[in-house]
Write an enzyme that holds these catalytic residues in place. Structure first.
Site, PDB file in Angstrom:
ATOM      1  N   ASP A 218      77.917  41.188 -37.216  1.00 25.15           N
ATOM      2  CA  ASP A 218      77.958  42.995 -36.921  1.00 25.15           C
ATOM      3  C   ASP A 218      77.537  43.375 -38.222  1.00 25.15           C
ATOM      4  O   ASP A 218      77.708  42.657 -39.509  1.00 25.15           O
ATOM      5  CB  ASP A 218      79.179  43.351 -36.566  1.00 25.15           C
ATOM      6  CG  ASP A 218      79.708  42.924 -35.058  1.00 25.15           C
ATOM      7  OD1 ASP A 218      78.662  42.625 -34.380  1.00 25.15           O
ATOM      8  OD2 ASP A 218      80.697  43.044 -34.999  1.00 25.15           O
TER       9      ASP A 218
HETATM   10  N1  URA Z   1      82.917  38.716 -34.041  1.00 28.35           N
HETATM   11  C1  URA Z   1      82.926  39.841 -34.172  1.00 28.35           C
HETATM   12  O1  URA Z   1      83.452  40.792 -33.676  1.00 28.35           O
HETATM   13  N2  URA Z   1      82.065  40.397 -35.102  1.00 28.35           N
HETATM   14  C2  URA Z   1      81.041  39.673 -35.933  1.00 28.35           C
HETATM   15  O2  URA Z   1      80.198  39.742 -36.524  1.00 28.35           O
HETATM   16  C3  URA Z   1      81.222  38.096 -35.506  1.00 28.35           C
HETATM   17  C4  URA Z   1      82.099  37.809 -34.702  1.00 28.35           C
END
Ligand code: URA
Length: 241
Positions: free
Chosen positions: A101
């Site tokens: 993310d």
């Molecule tokens: N899980 C998440 O919620 N975000 C990420 O970036 C990676 C795994």
């Protein structure tokens, strides 16, 4: 060293089958010599000619980046935000393996080798990824037990390979949890905790398969070694057995 027909096919001029035909038809030269034996091993640096024309072979590149906050892992972004691919100095069209993310930090692999990417992303290979998660509470035993037993997301039961509490800050009412999972569902770590009304304040990926961040600071990256690349290809050999 790779098989000649594979290397010809990698140049994009024809399929492997067609490359075999070209070899049999004596239309292929390696370092100025006609080669007619199928499966002859060559290096990507060898001079390979088909009908007298030198072929261009795509050179694969592999990187390990410590992703900073505030970068997207997509190669195009409608909102024109910072992209992780722009952090790496290369002319190759590399892409990230898996997603992180915008505000997630840590280990991200990138390559222009589609097969390498597929091996690490394919669910059947059960690649373990480890995250450090800062949450807005102190995890009680009951919730920890429930997470250990599995949380259902998108009809998949996510059972962590490992989960433990690394640090507790009673004054700030936060804790840091280390969790290892094999699935690759969107926002999975945040959603696991959201199931129990817990907010993820910070998220960092620290490991993926044999890879870890080592001494890389945020925004820094390094090339993978040939040995590391081979270890990923080993997974494919094992799963094909
Ligand atoms: N899980 C998440 O919620 N975000 C990420 O970036 C990676 C795994």
């Amino acid at each position: 060293m790779e098989r000649l027909q594979k290397v010809i096919a990698l140049s994009g001029i024809c399929s492997r089958r067609e490359a075999e035909k070209l070899i049999i038809e004596r239309r292929v030269k390696v370092n100025n010599e006609v080669v007619t034996t199928l499966g002859t091993k060559v290096n990507r640096d060898d001079k390979i000619e088909v009908d007298g024309k030198k072929i261009k072979i795509k050179k694969f590149e592999y990187y390990l980046l410590n992703k900073p906050r505030g970068y997207v892992t997509t190669t195009h972004d409608e909102k024109d935000r910072n992209k992780v691919v722009d952090l790496i100095k290369t002319n190759a069209r590399i892409y990230p393996i898996g997603r992180l993310d915008y505000n997630t930090t840590g280990l991200l692999l990138l390559t222009n080798d589609g097969e390498f990417k597929n091996i690490l992303e394919h669910p059947s290979n059960n690649i373990i990824k480890t995250y450090l998660v800062k949450i807005n509470t102190i995890l009680d035993k009951n919730t920890l037990f429930k997470i250990k037993n599995g949380v259902k997301l998108d009809n998949h039961l996510i059972v962590p390979k490992k989960i433990n509490v690394k640090k507790i800050d009673k004054d700030k009412n936060t804790s840091i949890i280390e969790i290892s999972i094999t699935e690759g569902i969107n926002h999975e770590i945040k959603r696991i905790f959201e199931t129990f009304n817990i907010d993820v304040l910070k998220l960092k990926r620290t490991k993926q398969y044999i890879f870890n961040l080592g001494k890389l600071n945020s925004g820094e990256y390094r090339k993978l070694t040939q040995d590391e690349v081979n270890k990923v290809y080993e997974i494919k050999k094992i799963s094909n057995r």
